[in-house]
Each structure stands twice: as C-alpha cells, then as structure tokens.
Design an enzyme around this catalytic site. Sequence first.
Site, short mmCIF file in Angstrom:
data_model
loop_
_atom_site.label_atom_id
_atom_site.label_comp_id
_atom_site.label_asym_id
_atom_site.label_seq_id
_atom_site.Cartn_x
_atom_site.Cartn_y
_atom_site.Cartn_z
N ALA A 265 44.35 35.54 34.91
CA ALA A 265 45.04 36.62 35.46
C ALA A 265 45.85 35.97 36.42
O ALA A 265 46.06 34.63 36.63
CB ALA A 265 44.08 37.65 36.36
N GLU A 301 42.01 37.22 42.41
CA GLU A 301 43.45 37.54 42.53
C GLU A 301 43.75 38.37 43.84
O GLU A 301 44.85 38.28 44.35
CB GLU A 301 43.90 38.25 41.39
CG GLU A 301 43.72 37.68 40.03
CD GLU A 301 43.94 36.08 39.96
OE1 GLU A 301 44.83 35.83 40.50
OE2 GLU A 301 43.03 35.53 39.33
N HIS A 304 43.81 35.84 46.94
CA HIS A 304 45.11 35.32 46.89
C HIS A 304 46.21 35.90 47.91
O HIS A 304 47.04 35.15 48.26
CB HIS A 304 45.73 35.04 45.50
CG HIS A 304 45.07 33.82 44.89
ND1 HIS A 304 45.19 32.49 45.38
CD2 HIS A 304 44.77 33.70 43.37
CE1 HIS A 304 44.86 31.63 44.49
NE2 HIS A 304 44.33 32.30 43.33
N GLU A 323 43.87 27.36 45.33
CA GLU A 323 42.75 27.99 44.32
C GLU A 323 41.45 27.47 44.77
O GLU A 323 40.26 28.29 44.57
CB GLU A 323 43.23 26.85 42.92
CG GLU A 323 44.49 27.40 42.28
CD GLU A 323 44.59 29.06 42.07
OE1 GLU A 323 43.52 29.52 42.21
OE2 GLU A 323 45.76 29.32 41.73
N1 B3K Z 1 47.19 31.11 39.85
C1 B3K Z 1 46.72 31.83 38.42
C2 B3K Z 1 46.79 30.38 37.49
C3 B3K Z 1 48.26 30.20 37.10
C4 B3K Z 1 48.34 29.26 36.06
C5 B3K Z 1 49.50 28.63 35.48
N2 B3K Z 1 49.50 27.75 34.39
C6 B3K Z 1 45.82 32.54 38.33
C7 B3K Z 1 44.55 32.28 39.18
O1 B3K Z 1 44.07 31.11 39.74
O2 B3K Z 1 44.43 33.01 40.19
ZN ZN Z 2 43.42 31.52 41.46
#
Ligand code: B3K
Ligand code: ZN
Length: 876
Positions: A265, A301, A304, A323
């Site tokens: 996602a 998500e 974030h 992350e």
């Molecule tokens: N931030 C995205 C991951 C993006 C990957 C790019 N190749 C999902 C996540 O870690 O929430």
């Molecule tokens: Zn993430």
Amino acid sequence: KPPVLLCDYRAPAWRVTDVELEFDLDPAATIVAARLAVERDPSEPAAPLRLDAEQLELLDLRVDGRRLAPEEYRFETDALTILLAVPRARIETRVRIAPDTNTALQGLYASGGGQSRFLLTQCEAEGFRRITPFPDRPDVLARYTVTLRADKARFPLLLANGNADGAGDLDGGRHWARFVDPHPKPSYLFALVAGRLESIEDCFVTAEGRRVRLFIHAEPDAIGRCGWAMQCLKMAMRWDEERFGRCYDLDVFHIVATHDFTMGAMENKGLNVFNAKYLLADPERATDDGYRHVLAVVGHEYFHNWSGNRVTCRDWFQLSLKEGLTVYREQEFESDLASRTLRRIEDVRVLWRAQFSEDAGPLAHPVRPDRYSEINNFYTATVYEKGAELVRMLASVLGRDGFRRGLDRYFERNDGRAATVEDFLAALEEANDVRLSPWLAWYAQAGTPTLEASERYDAAARCYELTLAQHTAPTPGQPRKQALPIPVVVALFDERGARLPLRLDGEAGTAERERVLPLLTERATFRFVDVPVRPVASLLRGYSAPVRLRWNADADDLAVQIRHDDDGFNRWFAADALSRRLFAQALASGAPDARQLDVWTRSLAQALADPALDPALVAEMLSIADAGSLAEGLVDIDPDAVHVARARVETALAQALAAPLLARYGELSGATDAQAVEPAAQARRRLRNACLAAVCRADPAQLPLAAAQFAQARNLTDRLGALSVLLSAQAAGAEEALDAFAARHAGDALVLDQWLTLQAVQPHDETVEHVAALTAHPAFRWTNPNNVYALVGAFALRNPRAFHRADGAGYRFVADAVARLDTLTPQVSARLATAFGGWRRFEPLRRALMHRELQRLAARDALSPDLADIVGRSLA
Ligand code: B3K
Ligand code: ZN
C-alpha cells in the site's frame, strides 16, 4: 550509473514552493501541464535548475511566460536542465505520457480491465519524474493544487491529495475537479485516481473536533468487502490520538483499492492507495491472517500521516526514519488491539527468516544504508523490520512515557520538515536528558550481532553470574564491527516458576522482578547476589534486541520456561530454542536426542492441555520454524537434508502427542463461531488447524478428517487449512479438492492467489513443473505483481526444497521468470532475484548452479537498473 552516496548529500539548490498541476487524463495519452514556483538558494548562485524527467514527451517549456530557446535548456533521458539567471521564476511545462502501456506500475498507470479500467499513480520513491519534470527528491516540499479533467462517463470519480476545491462539467462529455493540499509535501506523496469506482463513506471526529469524511473506493465487485478496512481505519485514527497524541489534519481521507500494485500500500497524503490484498476482507474470501493484515496495513499507512508525511525524510538514506518508526507504530497498534505476544512472535519469525538471512548475505546493508544504485531495492526487511527493532529498543530504554515525550518532541521540532536519523535521536535525547549517540552505530552497521550467554551459580555464595558477549561477523564493505548497545531484559525463576530477586552485587534497595542489563561493550559479567537456588534465567525477554542468542541452556531449564515464564513471548522462545536444538541434532546425526525430545514433547503436551493458555500461542509453540529459518545460520546447506531433519522433528512431536492433538481437534471443532473474526475465534481456528496438520502427519489414516473439514468449512481459514493438509500429504482426493476450490472461487483473484501459493509451496519433487504449468492458468498473468508473488515468489522464497531441486530446474525456472519480468515490472523482477542472494551458503553443487543462473542473468542485455543492482551485488 555511479551509486548515490550519503556523504555526498547537499541541500537542494532550488526549492519549489508551489505547484499547480493540470491533467487531461486519457489512458493512451495524458497531457500534464505544470506550473512551478521555484526559488534559488542564495548560497548557490551558479546552479542551474535541474528537474528530474523520465519517459516524458516534452511539448512546451516556458519561464515566466516566455518560451525558451533550445540553447537555454537541456532535455536528456533523465533530466530537464534549465539555465536561469534570476533568483526565482515560474516554470511552465507541458508533457505527454502514456499510462496504458506503463507496466512498470510507477508514475501514472492503468489498473483493472474492461469497464472498470481506471487510472492511478505510484510515486514513491522516484515515480513522480515519470509524470512531470520536477526536483523529485524528498527534501523539496511544496504546496500542491491539482486540477483533473477527464471523460465523465469513463472516469466519474476524480481524486487527488488534499481537500476538494471545486468541480464541474465541461464540453464534450468531460468534467473537472480541483484539489488543494494545504500541507507542503514531497513529490513522492503525490497521488491521483480517476475511474469508475464505487465508494463507501463514513465519518470520524478528531480529538481536536475536526469532522473528517472517510471514503474507501473499489471496483464494483470489491466494494462489499471494504467494511472491515473502514472499521480498522477508525480504530487507527482513535489509537494514534490516544497512544501518541496524533490527530488527522485534512477534512477528508480516501483509500483506493487496486489489484495492480507492486507492494502492499502507499501512504499518499490524504489519498492512500492499497493493494486489494490488504484491504478487502469477508469471511468467505479472507483468512484470519488476511483480516489481521488489513488491520496492520490500514494502520501502517494511516500512521505515516505523521511518521512520514508531516515529518518526512531528508533523503532516501533516511528511509527507515519513516518506515522503521511506522512499522513499530503498526506493531504497537496491533499489540494493543489484539494479542501482543502473538504479534511479537510473528514479527520475530519474519525478522529471523527475512532479515537475518539478508544480513548474512551479499545484499546485507545497514538500517541506514550509505550508498545505493537503485533505491527501490532498499525497501527491505532490514530497513523495515530491523529498523522497527531499533525503535523498539530505544522505546524500551526510555520507557513508555519517556519515548512518548521524545516522539512528541520529534514531531513538534520537525513538523513540515525533511528530517534525519540524527534529528530523531536528538529529539529523544533532549526530551529525556540522556545521551543516545551510541545508538547511531545500530543504524550504520550491517550484520546481526551474536549474543553469547553463559552462566555460573555458586550455591555457597548464593551468587549467580551471567556473562554476556557480543560479536558481529563482517558484511560487504564493513570488515570490522564495533560493539553495540544491547539491552538484555532478564528475569530469574526457580524451577517451579517463582520469581527470584534480581539484585546486582553492590546494589542496595529492593530487588526488581525484571530488569534490563545493558551490554555496552564486547563482554560483561553481571553478578546477582542473594540468589537462594540455582536459577532458571529468562533472557532477552520479549526479544529485547535483534540479536542471535547463543546460549546452551539446559533442556530442563527451557522446559521450566515453556511451562512457567510469565512472558508469553519467552515461553514460545524457549520452545523454539528447544526445537531448533533437536533439529540441529537430527541434521547432524539423523535423529534428535531422545531425552531432550522427551522434555520438549512433554512440555508441549502440558501447554496443549492448559485451558488457561491462549490457543493461538499453543498453535505457535506447535509450529516449528520453517526450513529457511532453520537453515539460516548454517553453511554448505543441503536443502534436502534440512527438509528431512525438520520433518523428523515435526513427525516426532506429532506422534508423541497424537492422542491429545486429536482430542483437542475434536473439542475445537464444536465451536459455533465459524464466521466470527474476533481474536478468540481466530485463535481457536489457528490451534484447530495446527492440530489437524499434526494429527494427519502422525497418521495418514486420519486424512479423512481433513477432507471432512474441507467439505464443511464455512470460512476461508478452515478451507485452506484443510486443503493444505491434503496437499502436503499428497492425499487421495487432493487433486479433486484443488479443483473444487478453484471452481468455488472462480473469478476471485485474491483467493485464487492463495490457491496458487498453496501449490507453489509444496515441498514435492514435481512442484517445479507444476508451478511452471500454472503460469498458463487463466488466474495467472505475468503483468500482475500479486499473481507473480503468489506463484513464482512463493516458490522461490518459501519453498526451499523445490526451489533448490538438485538438478537446478527450480533455479532455471525462477531465473527465466526474473528475465521475463524485467521487461515488464523491474521492481518485481529485482525482488524475485533476491532468491539467489544466499548462493554462497549452499553446498558446492547448488552453489555452482545458483551462481550460473546469476551469471546468465548478468550477461543479458539491457537489464533494468533494479535487476542489475541485485545481480551485481549478489555476484560481488
Ligand atoms: N511507503 C510505501 C512503500 C513504497 C515502496 C516504493 N518502492 C509503503 C509503506 O511502507 O507504507
Ligand atoms: Zn511504510
């Protein structure tokens, strides 16, 4: 292309303050007009304006309204460079792009088929440059206004980040909609969606009193399965307020589901895009694991929005800053809402399987890498899972309140900024008045530390000594390793499970019941006094540090822990340690030690009979580590021998416990909550399926139980659990069951993906040919990453026995698939190619065969940068 180095970081010479984008959307040819307000950094008077640009057809370029002459700019394959004499300017570009033929699934692309084919974007990490020329780096934060225009019948729903700011009809059956995102953001968080999707709506009032409209959008056949995700979203919003004081900050929050996505996602500001796999759930079509994954990923998500969006990363080396922290927050969310012990066990299993093996091979890198050729290859278990472990250690060192204070400080100090790991540690330090600089070494040093524990009890002196020593083996580019701060949480028990005091020599005051021993150097001895009897030590409680524990604990002591430890995780940890020891014995000499085997099976029999124990924890104790995880620390691995030794231990347990397993299976079969998804119902199903597998393993005559469960199942967990038992036993009727399953779920891509996976992970000789044949099945398309991961990915990464078939057929099949995928979806091909990363750790024959496939891939023309990077590092 030379690698990008952390030490070369320079702040951008030009900033973009405001972006206006206008899209004339069309799958074959979309026109993107951009207006950028740019400002030069006064300390960079000579720097030209460099805009990243890939696969764009440039139609027009103006500066402050004037069309540029050819000598005033350069347009190359990866950049548009403009020579500007002024300190600020308005840059206008018009480009054409082709979403329909974009199989890389980066930038603007099309998803689905027929009537519901729709357009969407994926920009992280470097996809925005495939949409419009832009300084596509996370430290350029701008305010966005986005106008979308499209055919109203084909694309009735138009969405971009931020709040809606007007919409209307246009001539020729077209319509428009405008969006304003008031929060400055990096380009990787940009998103748009346009299509004929259906929606569900709900509402959430934040603790600050903001009324937020919540939407989930999905294709018509999927919208009925979005209710659980909506509930999860509201739980996540409330939890982040209560646990971390973080409120949502726009008037609307959208989630869109797609079947065509390279990962789980994406946290685009106010407009999350989800792989349908992590969004859709109903009892008929999602497993219990599926339900929990939706909870975790929706939470992840959403979280974030603060850890990533409001505070973003200065550069991609800092990826774990968002992350690792967000995985930690997601873990805490699920731990608070469901079972902390279970989530911990699952996370540790993933860490051992995926991260430890990454750290032990040629692709090893620090949580904060210091170089990369292709950043998309760094969305790894190290950056995510080990990164979360580092945050967890810091949180445990600071305590719950101290960590909260530190995180509050971090968000406050860095709101609207692009931050670094140093900024994070500085905020935690300042808020707690401690020094955390030694922790930077955890971010900079690759490799898994080994923690060696040894003990000595002196009955006369009532003194117990625990000696801890650490060692980290060299990794590529890092021959010498330094000692890291390792928090080792311990408790001491007597043999009946009563706690013993934890007073260290020289300490006054009352003894604690559990404490953190900080190992800050290569070796340290901790002397506990007033210890009345020889203690049973419970070490690394809750898995307090991501290290390999080498400790030759007495089997009877492990049994005490399995029975009595009041840390559920360590009960499992002790059972796992004992099973690994039995596996090692079986591998070395053909059979596990009879006495230790007996200790193990009797401990598990007690766990199985204990009505007070969470059935899910019992199930976890009964499930020994997979072959990949068991082989993780070995050299010259023979996958067949590993398979046989593991099966021996598994069968020994199943036979020793056959009667109680069968009885427990029967008891659990009486439950009437087949469609309930509460943790308690899930836990019962988990144990029931574990019992079924073991019962049938001990005695194939019991396979009719599996057939009956398959026929009567009223949810996907029971149905798949039974099918899995039938397949692994190669039972009569297994083929019919497979066909019946496929017929029942025909047309349901997500369920059929699980059907593909189940076949791909069978450790049988003919699995290679079977999987190859399945690539022609109508449920499989090479252009769909979910299909590819479900079939080829599961085979390559989760079926060591078949992948490593001694004639090399598994390797050839996977390498061919990697080559084929590289021309379609390079990110997927690169990820699959990591299956060859561990080649040096296998016995000579396999090593040579794997090496040959890597060389065959390396010799191909026109490898994508993604694949070239993985293959290059694997061979280095
Ligand atoms: N931030 C995205 C991951 C993006 C990957 C790019 N190749 C999902 C996540 O870690 O929430
Ligand atoms: Zn993430």
